[in-house]
Design a protein around this motif. Structure first.
Motif, PDB file in Angstrom:
ATOM      1  N   SER A 103      -7.812 -11.349  -2.064  1.00 61.47           N
ATOM      2  CA  SER A 103      -8.072  -9.948  -2.386  1.00 61.47           C
ATOM      3  C   SER A 103      -7.913  -9.748  -3.888  1.00 61.47           C
ATOM      4  N   PRO A 104      -8.498  -8.674  -4.428  1.00 60.85           N
ATOM      5  CA  PRO A 104      -8.175  -8.317  -5.813  1.00 60.85           C
ATOM      6  C   PRO A 104      -6.663  -8.063  -5.917  1.00 60.85           C
ATOM      7  N   PHE A 105      -6.116  -8.254  -7.097  1.00 60.58           N
ATOM      8  CA  PHE A 105      -4.677  -8.084  -7.262  1.00 60.58           C
ATOM      9  C   PHE A 105      -4.280  -6.614  -7.317  1.00 60.58           C
ATOM     10  N   ILE A 106      -3.023  -6.374  -6.999  1.00 64.35           N
ATOM     11  CA  ILE A 106      -2.373  -5.098  -7.309  1.00 64.35           C
ATOM     12  C   ILE A 106      -1.079  -5.440  -8.037  1.00 64.35           C
ATOM     13  N   PHE A 107      -0.612  -4.509  -8.851  1.00 64.20           N
ATOM     14  CA  PHE A 107       0.663  -4.664  -9.549  1.00 64.20           C
ATOM     15  C   PHE A 107       1.469  -3.409  -9.303  1.00 64.20           C
ATOM     16  N   ASP A 108       2.730  -3.578  -8.877  1.00 60.80           N
ATOM     17  CA  ASP A 108       3.534  -2.409  -8.523  1.00 60.80           C
ATOM     18  C   ASP A 108       4.937  -2.421  -9.136  1.00 60.80           C
ATOM     19  N   HIS A 109       5.100  -2.948 -10.305  1.00 57.50           N
ATOM     20  CA  HIS A 109       6.389  -3.091 -10.996  1.00 57.50           C
ATOM     21  C   HIS A 109       7.240  -4.188 -10.393  1.00 57.50           C
ATOM     22  N   GLU A 110       7.171  -4.384  -9.074  1.00 55.58           N
ATOM     23  CA  GLU A 110       7.941  -5.452  -8.433  1.00 55.58           C
ATOM     24  C   GLU A 110       7.290  -6.802  -8.703  1.00 55.58           C
ATOM     25  N   ALA A 111       5.955  -6.850  -8.565  1.00 61.78           N
ATOM     26  CA  ALA A 111       5.244  -8.129  -8.683  1.00 61.78           C
ATOM     27  C   ALA A 111       3.745  -7.883  -8.739  1.00 61.78           C
ATOM     28  N   LEU A 112       3.024  -8.928  -9.124  1.00 58.30           N
ATOM     29  CA  LEU A 112       1.582  -8.962  -8.966  1.00 58.30           C
ATOM     30  C   LEU A 112       1.350  -9.525  -7.564  1.00 58.30           C
TER      31      LEU A 112
END
Length: 175
Positions: free
Chosen positions: A90-99
């Motif tokens: 999937s395309p990545f997401i970044f949420d401060h915790e991790a990519l």
């Protein structure tokens, strides 16, 4: 969307379609972070598998993640050239915790002479059935295999001449 800052260190988390954690890479240095693209680097980085096993990467690597394409690319700098390991994901997401991204098993290995092999088709078929991938997802994934191979043939994006070397030089300035 939040993006990681250049110079920061992040964790990369790979999941499976069913939501289970698959693999974690610790300590990847962000070289470029935007809402669309994240370029990272690591060397001798600890990796933890979902079954608890751990191992350490052997060589420096430049990672390329895109928020619109269903693949990511890891360029590994070895003594005989740059090898690329490409995950159909999937395309990545970044949420401060991790990519974070979902790994869909299909992989493309690209050699220094830019020849390539498609890997893990059997594993993909097993997981496609076991996790009931929708047919629309199957179409998206195979379309992105074709896009990725086109990028390899055209030397586009992370396959462009000097792409990995230039980002590795930037990585060395942080060390």
């Amino acid at each position: 969307m939040v993006s990681p800052q250049a110079g920061s260190v992040l964790q990369i988390q790979s999941y499976k379609h069913n939501g289970n954690l698959h693999r974690i890479w610790e300590n990847s240095l962000v070289l470029k972070g935007t809402e669309t693209i994240v370029i990272g680097a690591n060397d001798k980085t600890p990796v933890k598998e979902s079954d608890g096993r751990t191992w350490t990467t052997r060589e420096p690597a430049i990672s390329y993640f895109h928020s619109k394409y269903w693949f990511n690319v890891i360029g590994m700098l070895r003594t005989d050239g740059i090898y690329y390991y490409c995950n159909i994901s999937s395309p990545f997401i970044f949420d401060h915790e991790a990519l974070k991204y979902i790994d869909y098993d299909l992989d493309v290995k690209v050699y220094p002479d830019m020849t390539w092999d498609l890997l893990d088709e059997d594993e993909y078929e097993v997981h496609k059935a076991a996790m009931n991938y929708p047919e629309v997802l199957n179409g998206i994934l195979w379309k992105n295999v074709r896009i990725l191979i086109h990028w390899v043939r055209q030397r586009k994006g992370p396959f462009a001449p000097d792409f990995v070397d230039q980002w590795y030089e930037r990585y060395l300035t942080y060390r």
